[in-house]
Design a protein around this motif. Structure first.
Motif, mmCIF file in Angstrom:
data_model
loop_
_atom_site.group_PDB
_atom_site.id
_atom_site.type_symbol
_atom_site.label_atom_id
_atom_site.label_comp_id
_atom_site.label_asym_id
_atom_site.label_seq_id
_atom_site.Cartn_x
_atom_site.Cartn_y
_atom_site.Cartn_z
ATOM 1 N N PHE A 41 7.783 -4.924 15.844
ATOM 2 C CA PHE A 41 7.416 -4.165 14.645
ATOM 3 C C PHE A 41 7.461 -2.647 14.871
ATOM 4 O O PHE A 41 6.847 -1.888 14.129
ATOM 5 C CB PHE A 41 6.029 -4.581 14.166
ATOM 6 N N ALA A 42 8.213 -2.227 15.889
ATOM 7 C CA ALA A 42 8.305 -0.794 16.198
ATOM 8 C C ALA A 42 9.308 -0.062 15.315
ATOM 9 O O ALA A 42 9.487 1.144 15.454
ATOM 10 C CB ALA A 42 8.670 -0.594 17.665
ATOM 11 N N GLY A 43 9.954 -0.783 14.426
ATOM 12 C CA GLY A 43 10.942 -0.163 13.551
ATOM 13 C C GLY A 43 12.304 -0.793 13.764
ATOM 14 O O GLY A 43 12.419 -1.949 14.134
ATOM 15 N N GLY A 44 13.343 -0.025 13.541
ATOM 16 C CA GLY A 44 14.692 -0.563 13.695
ATOM 17 C C GLY A 44 15.287 -0.946 12.355
ATOM 18 O O GLY A 44 14.572 -1.184 11.376
ATOM 19 N N LYS A 45 16.605 -1.041 12.335
ATOM 20 C CA LYS A 45 17.322 -1.278 11.071
ATOM 21 C C LYS A 45 17.374 -2.741 10.664
ATOM 22 O O LYS A 45 17.713 -3.065 9.526
ATOM 23 C CB LYS A 45 18.756 -0.728 11.200
ATOM 24 N N ARG A 46 17.093 -3.662 11.611
ATOM 25 C CA ARG A 46 17.214 -5.111 11.366
ATOM 26 C C ARG A 46 18.650 -5.473 10.961
ATOM 27 O O ARG A 46 18.872 -6.399 10.176
ATOM 28 C CB ARG A 46 16.250 -5.592 10.267
ATOM 29 N N LEU A 47 19.630 -4.750 11.509
ATOM 30 C CA LEU A 47 21.013 -4.962 11.113
ATOM 31 C C LEU A 47 21.468 -6.393 11.347
ATOM 32 O O LEU A 47 22.092 -7.010 10.465
ATOM 33 C CB LEU A 47 21.929 -3.996 11.888
ATOM 34 N N ARG A 48 21.161 -6.956 12.494
ATOM 35 C CA ARG A 48 21.647 -8.287 12.830
ATOM 36 C C ARG A 48 21.083 -9.375 11.920
ATOM 37 O O ARG A 48 21.854 -10.175 11.367
ATOM 38 C CB ARG A 48 21.382 -8.571 14.318
ATOM 39 N N PRO A 49 19.776 -9.455 11.714
ATOM 40 C CA PRO A 49 19.273 -10.480 10.786
ATOM 41 C C PRO A 49 19.725 -10.259 9.351
ATOM 42 O O PRO A 49 19.958 -11.221 8.617
ATOM 43 C CB PRO A 49 17.748 -10.381 10.924
ATOM 44 N N VAL A 50 19.853 -8.993 8.944
ATOM 45 C CA VAL A 50 20.341 -8.718 7.589
ATOM 46 C C VAL A 50 21.763 -9.241 7.435
ATOM 47 O O VAL A 50 22.122 -9.833 6.407
ATOM 48 C CB VAL A 50 20.268 -7.211 7.264
ATOM 49 N N LEU A 51 22.583 -9.061 8.453
ATOM 50 C CA LEU A 51 23.948 -9.590 8.418
ATOM 51 C C LEU A 51 23.949 -11.104 8.290
ATOM 52 O O LEU A 51 24.772 -11.681 7.565
ATOM 53 C CB LEU A 51 24.706 -9.172 9.678
ATOM 54 N N THR A 52 23.040 -11.766 8.972
ATOM 55 C CA THR A 52 22.946 -13.227 8.868
ATOM 56 C C THR A 52 22.610 -13.641 7.444
ATOM 57 O O THR A 52 23.244 -14.547 6.872
ATOM 58 C CB THR A 52 21.861 -13.760 9.835
ATOM 59 N N LEU A 53 21.633 -12.987 6.854
ATOM 60 C CA LEU A 53 21.209 -13.330 5.493
ATOM 61 C C LEU A 53 22.299 -13.018 4.474
ATOM 62 O O LEU A 53 22.583 -13.830 3.580
ATOM 63 C CB LEU A 53 19.929 -12.576 5.136
ATOM 64 N N LYS A 54 22.914 -11.855 4.596
ATOM 65 C CA LYS A 54 23.932 -11.459 3.630
ATOM 66 C C LYS A 54 25.189 -12.329 3.736
ATOM 67 O O LYS A 54 25.846 -12.615 2.721
ATOM 68 C CB LYS A 54 24.305 -9.992 3.815
ATOM 69 N N THR A 55 25.530 -12.760 4.939
ATOM 70 C CA THR A 55 26.690 -13.652 5.096
ATOM 71 C C THR A 55 26.408 -15.011 4.490
ATOM 72 O O THR A 55 27.263 -15.594 3.813
ATOM 73 C CB THR A 55 27.056 -13.802 6.582
ATOM 74 N N SER A 56 25.212 -15.520 4.716
ATOM 75 C CA SER A 56 24.828 -16.789 4.090
ATOM 76 C C SER A 56 24.895 -16.675 2.576
ATOM 77 O O SER A 56 25.394 -17.570 1.883
ATOM 78 C CB SER A 56 23.410 -17.179 4.538
ATOM 79 N N GLU A 57 24.409 -15.574 2.068
ATOM 80 C CA GLU A 57 24.417 -15.317 0.625
ATOM 81 C C GLU A 57 25.852 -15.227 0.094
ATOM 82 O O GLU A 57 26.166 -15.713 -0.998
ATOM 83 C CB GLU A 57 23.677 -14.006 0.357
#
Length: 297
Positions: A41-57
Motif C-alpha cells: 500500500f506504499a503507492g505505485g501505478k498498479r500497471l500490471r493488475p490494471v492490464l490484467t483487468l482491462k485485457t479481460s474486459e
C-alpha cells in the motif's frame, strides 16, 4: 478517454480488492503482516493488475473473473521490489517516495515480507479456481503463465543475469535477455493471463502477447532514461543508480538518441499488434502505449 483518469479508476478498484485479501489479524506473526502491507500500500501505478483487468474486459466485457489473478500479480511485483531494494541487490533507500521496506523493518523482516507476498500471491490466485466447473483449466493455464514469468525462466532469471553482468560482458544479447525477462515478462503475463481467463482464442492471445512484449520493453527502456534524466520527486526514488552500480542498460550500450528511437519503434509494434481488434475496444491499450513512451514517473 483520459488515460491517467482510466488508470486511476482501475487502480482504486485494485486497491479496494487488495484491502480485502491482505492479512491484518492480530496474530503472533502480525509484524510480517505490517511489513507486507507497508509495501503493497506504499503507492505505485498498479500497471500490471490494471492490464490484467482491462485485457479481460477487452475479451469478455468483464474483469470479475480475472480479479484474483490481478491481485496475485501485484503481490509478486511488490515482493520483487522489496527484494530488489535490499543491500545485497540494488541497495536502495527509497521506493515510491517512502523508505524502503528494509529501512523500516530491517533486512530480516523485509526478506520475509517479500516471501510472504510471493506465497500469498499464489494462494490468492488459486482461490479463484472454480473446482466445480469445467472452466477451471483456463485459470490453471493463466496461473501457469504468471508462474513462469515470475520464475527462473522469467523475472528471476533476468535478475540473475543482471546481477552477474559486468562492464566486460556488456552486449546487446545480454541486455535483451535482462530486459525481456526482468521487466517485460511479468507485464506480458499480466496481459496474457487476463486474456486466458476471459476465454481469448489463440490468435487473440498471440497478438496480445506481442503487445505485452513491446510495451514491457518500452517500459524498461523508459525506466533507463528516467534513471538518467528523471525527476526524483516524480519517480519517488533516487536517480542515477544505474550509472553508480555500472548496470547494463539501453543507454549504457546505445546512448540516449538510440534509446528514444527504440522506444518509438516498440510503440509502433505495440499498435500494430492490436490491429485484429475493434479500434474503439482497444483505445485504452493504444493510449497506454503512448503514455508509456512519454511517462515521467
Amino acid at each position: 478517454m483520459n488515460i491517467l483518469d482510466e488508470l486511476s479508476k482501475y487502480k482504486r478498484i485494485v486497491d479496494l480488492e487488495l484491502e480485502k485479501v491482505m492479512p491484518k489479524e492480530d496474530f503472533p506473526q502480525k509484524h510480517i503482516f505490517e511489513a507486507m502491507c507497508y509495501s503493497i500500500f506504499a503507492g505505485g501505478k498498479r500497471l500490471r493488475p490494471v492490464l490484467t483487468l482491462k485485457t479481460s474486459e477487452l475479451i469478455s466485457g468483464s474483469y470479475e473473473d480475472a480479479m484474483q489473478i490481478a491481485l496475485g500479480i501485484e503481490m509478486i511485483h511488490t515482493y520483487s521490489l522489496i527484494h530488489d531494494d535490499l543491500p545485497a541487490m540494488d541497495n536502495d533507500d527509497f521506493r515510491r517516495g517512502k523508505p524502503t521496506n528494509h529501512k523500516v523493518f530491517g533486512e530480516d523482516i523485509a526478506i520475509l515480507a517479500g516471501d510472504g507476498l510471493l506465497n500469498l500471491a499464489y494462494e490468492t490466485m488459486l482461490n479463484t479456481i472454480p473446482l466445480n466447473s469445467r472452466d477451471y483449466v483456463k485459470y490453471i493455464l493463466a496461473i501457469k503463465e504468471v508462474g513462469k514469468a515470475a520464475g527462473v525462466f522469467g523475472m528471476i532469471g533476468g535478475q540473475t543475469v543482471d546481477i552477474k553482468t559486468n562492464e566486460k560482458s556488456f552486449n546487446e544479447e545480454r541486455l535483451m535477455f535482462i530486459h525481456n525477462n526482468k521487466t517485460s515478462a511479468l507485464i506480458e503475463a499480466s496481459i496474457v493471463s487476463g486474456a486466458m481467463v476471459a476465454g481469448a482464442n489463440e490468435e487473440q492471445i498471440e497478438h496480445l502477447r506481442e503487445y505485452g512484449r513491446s510495451i514491457g520493453l518500452c517500459y524498461q527502456i523508459r525506466d533507463d532514461i528516467l534513471d538518467k534524466v528523471g525527476d526524483k520527486s516524480l519517480l519517488g526514488k533516487n536517480t542515477g543508480s544505474d550509472e553508480i552500480n555500472h548496470k547494463l542498460t539501453y543507454l549504457s550500450l546505445f546512448g540516449m538518441d538510440n534509446a528514444i528511437i527504440k522506444i518509438q519503434s516498440l510503440y509502433n509494434e505495440a499498435i500494430e499488434s492490436l490491429s485484429i481488434f475493434d479500434k474503439e475496444r482497444v483505445r485504452f491499450f493504444k493510449e497506454l502505449a503512448s503514455y508509456l513512451v512519454h511517462r515521467e514517473s
